[in-house]
Design a protein around this motif. Structure first.
Motif, PDB file in Angstrom:
ATOM      1  N   ALA A  32      12.741  -8.166  -5.868  1.00  0.00           N
ATOM      2  CA  ALA A  32      13.787  -8.890  -6.613  1.00  0.00           C
ATOM      3  C   ALA A  32      13.259 -10.221  -7.146  1.00  0.00           C
ATOM      4  O   ALA A  32      13.681 -10.685  -8.213  1.00  0.00           O
ATOM      5  CB  ALA A  32      14.985  -9.114  -5.709  1.00  0.00           C
ATOM      6  N   ASP A  33      12.335 -10.843  -6.439  1.00  0.00           N
ATOM      7  CA  ASP A  33      11.818 -12.135  -6.920  1.00  0.00           C
ATOM      8  C   ASP A  33      10.545 -11.978  -7.750  1.00  0.00           C
ATOM      9  O   ASP A  33       9.843 -12.949  -8.002  1.00  0.00           O
ATOM     10  CB  ASP A  33      11.598 -13.100  -5.746  1.00  0.00           C
ATOM     11  CG  ASP A  33      10.548 -12.589  -4.760  1.00  0.00           C
ATOM     12  OD1 ASP A  33      10.116 -11.415  -4.885  1.00  0.00           O
ATOM     13  OD2 ASP A  33      10.142 -13.373  -3.876  1.00  0.00           O
ATOM     14  N   GLY A  34      10.280 -10.771  -8.176  1.00  0.00           N
ATOM     15  CA  GLY A  34       9.205 -10.560  -9.144  1.00  0.00           C
ATOM     16  C   GLY A  34       7.862 -10.169  -8.544  1.00  0.00           C
ATOM     17  O   GLY A  34       7.717 -10.014  -7.330  1.00  0.00           O
ATOM     18  N   GLN A  35       6.902 -10.023  -9.441  1.00  0.00           N
ATOM     19  CA  GLN A  35       5.552  -9.577  -9.087  1.00  0.00           C
ATOM     20  C   GLN A  35       4.800 -10.630  -8.279  1.00  0.00           C
ATOM     21  O   GLN A  35       4.840 -11.814  -8.605  1.00  0.00           O
ATOM     22  CB  GLN A  35       4.790  -9.286 -10.387  1.00  0.00           C
ATOM     23  CG  GLN A  35       3.353  -8.895 -10.209  1.00  0.00           C
ATOM     24  CD  GLN A  35       3.211  -7.492  -9.609  1.00  0.00           C
ATOM     25  OE1 GLN A  35       3.951  -6.575  -9.948  1.00  0.00           O
ATOM     26  NE2 GLN A  35       2.264  -7.318  -8.711  1.00  0.00           N
ATOM     27  N   HIS A  36       4.130 -10.197  -7.243  1.00  0.00           N
ATOM     28  CA  HIS A  36       3.253 -11.095  -6.479  1.00  0.00           C
ATOM     29  C   HIS A  36       1.873 -10.465  -6.371  1.00  0.00           C
ATOM     30  O   HIS A  36       1.749  -9.254  -6.228  1.00  0.00           O
ATOM     31  CB  HIS A  36       3.792 -11.315  -5.068  1.00  0.00           C
ATOM     32  CG  HIS A  36       5.092 -12.035  -5.037  1.00  0.00           C
ATOM     33  ND1 HIS A  36       5.206 -13.408  -5.118  1.00  0.00           N
ATOM     34  CD2 HIS A  36       6.352 -11.556  -4.960  1.00  0.00           C
ATOM     35  CE1 HIS A  36       6.470 -13.753  -5.078  1.00  0.00           C
ATOM     36  NE2 HIS A  36       7.205 -12.650  -4.990  1.00  0.00           N
ATOM     37  N   TRP A  37       0.861 -11.320  -6.411  1.00  0.00           N
ATOM     38  CA  TRP A  37      -0.520 -10.862  -6.261  1.00  0.00           C
ATOM     39  C   TRP A  37      -1.129 -11.497  -5.025  1.00  0.00           C
ATOM     40  O   TRP A  37      -0.757 -12.599  -4.636  1.00  0.00           O
ATOM     41  CB  TRP A  37      -1.351 -11.251  -7.499  1.00  0.00           C
ATOM     42  CG  TRP A  37      -0.858 -10.611  -8.750  1.00  0.00           C
ATOM     43  CD1 TRP A  37      -0.081 -11.198  -9.708  1.00  0.00           C
ATOM     44  CD2 TRP A  37      -1.086  -9.260  -9.168  1.00  0.00           C
ATOM     45  NE1 TRP A  37       0.198 -10.285 -10.705  1.00  0.00           N
ATOM     46  CE2 TRP A  37      -0.400  -9.092 -10.404  1.00  0.00           C
ATOM     47  CE3 TRP A  37      -1.766  -8.180  -8.635  1.00  0.00           C
ATOM     48  CZ2 TRP A  37      -0.402  -7.891 -11.096  1.00  0.00           C
ATOM     49  CZ3 TRP A  37      -1.775  -6.980  -9.331  1.00  0.00           C
ATOM     50  CH2 TRP A  37      -1.093  -6.845 -10.549  1.00  0.00           C
TER      51      TRP A  37
END
Ligand SMILES: [Zn+2]
Ligand SMILES: [Zn+2]
Length: 271
Positions: A32-37
């Motif tokens: 929900a809080d977006g893409q993370h790498w």
């Protein structure tokens, strides 16, 4: 060479993109809080470790603690001609490579489907640039291209006694391994999630998406079950540590028939 790991699926990428294509697909999910790498260094700094445990003679489960990404259990199959690493996890370190080497030389790495690519190229580089076999049908999902990758289709025999085929279903190239010497010579299937061993240990499931619960048709499920019929096997392991310990061949057939009956409407009176 530096590379990036999607924090959600743990598949390696040669560069950061706006969103991981594997996670954005309808079979996976983006947080929900977006893409993370993340990176191997970051995961190691957070205390990630590889755990290798024997699940039966000559078969080892490889996981990480805490789980990286989807958190699959990779499998290392040992044979007298060399070892095969199946569904490689999204983390690797020197200790893991040392332990894997102690178990014998790895001659190839292969994932059942793109969700299980993990850091397959990195595992290869650290194990002597062994081939990473990628299904031709799903090769578009590889996000870290490298000369160690070899595409294949149809049937692959990476080692004597180990046959890889592509029943498809979950992905067009979704693969399984038949290991003839497994289960005391009765035969083992490593199914990834092409065929999913259920917690009741007496049934399996077949899905286009597990997290998003997208079904497959009865015809496709029948095709998947029939493609396994050519093998002798008694036991089946999926990619999350679940196992059908005995009678797996009959259970796959029975479960496929049950699936077909439900999607056909035979049991609508029970709903
Ligand atoms: Zn991802
Ligand atoms: Zn999957």
């Amino acid at each position: 060479m530096s590379f990036w790991i999607c924090a959600t699926c743990a598949v390696e990428h040669s560069e950061q993109v706006e969103v991981c294509a594997i996670c954005a697909d309808e079979r996976q999910w983006v947080p929900a809080d977006g893409q993370h790498w993340t990176t191997l260094d970051e995961l190691a700094a957070a205390g990630t470790e590889v755990v290798i445990e024997e699940v039966e003679p000559d078969l080892y489960g490889v996981t990480s603690k805490p789980p990286a990404g989807i958190g699959q259990q990779s499998m290392l199959v040992r044979t007298s001609d060399g070892n095969l690493l199946w569904d490689p996890i999204g983390f690797v370190d020197d200790a893991a490579v040392r332990r894997v080497r102690e178990l014998g030389g790895v001659v190839g790495i292969i994932a059942s489907h793109p969700h299980m690519y993990g850091v397959q190229v990195e595992w290869s580089h650290r194990l002597g640039d062994v081939p990473v076999y990628v299904s031709e049908a799903d090769a578009e999902w590889v996000a870290r291209r490298d000369p160690v990758i070899e595409t294949w289709s149809g049937k692959l025999t990476p080692l004597p006694g180990i046959t890889v085929i592509q029943p498809g279903g979950h992905f067009p190239g979704s693969a399984i391994i038949h290991w003839a010497d497994g289960a005391d010579g009765k035969g083992v299937i490593l199914s990834g999630d092409t065929v999913f061993a259920n917690p009741d240990r007496t049934s399996v499931s077949f899905m286009r998406s597990y997290p998003n619960r997208i079904p497959l048709s009865g015809a496709v499920v029948d095709r998947v079950a029939r493609s396994l019929d050519v093998f002798d096997y008694d036991r089946l392991y999926n990619n999350f540590g679940s196992v059908i310990p005995v009678d797996a061949k009959a259970i796959v057939r029975r479960s496929a028939d049950r699936h077909a009956a439900w999607v056909r409407g035979d049991y609508d009176h029970l709903t």
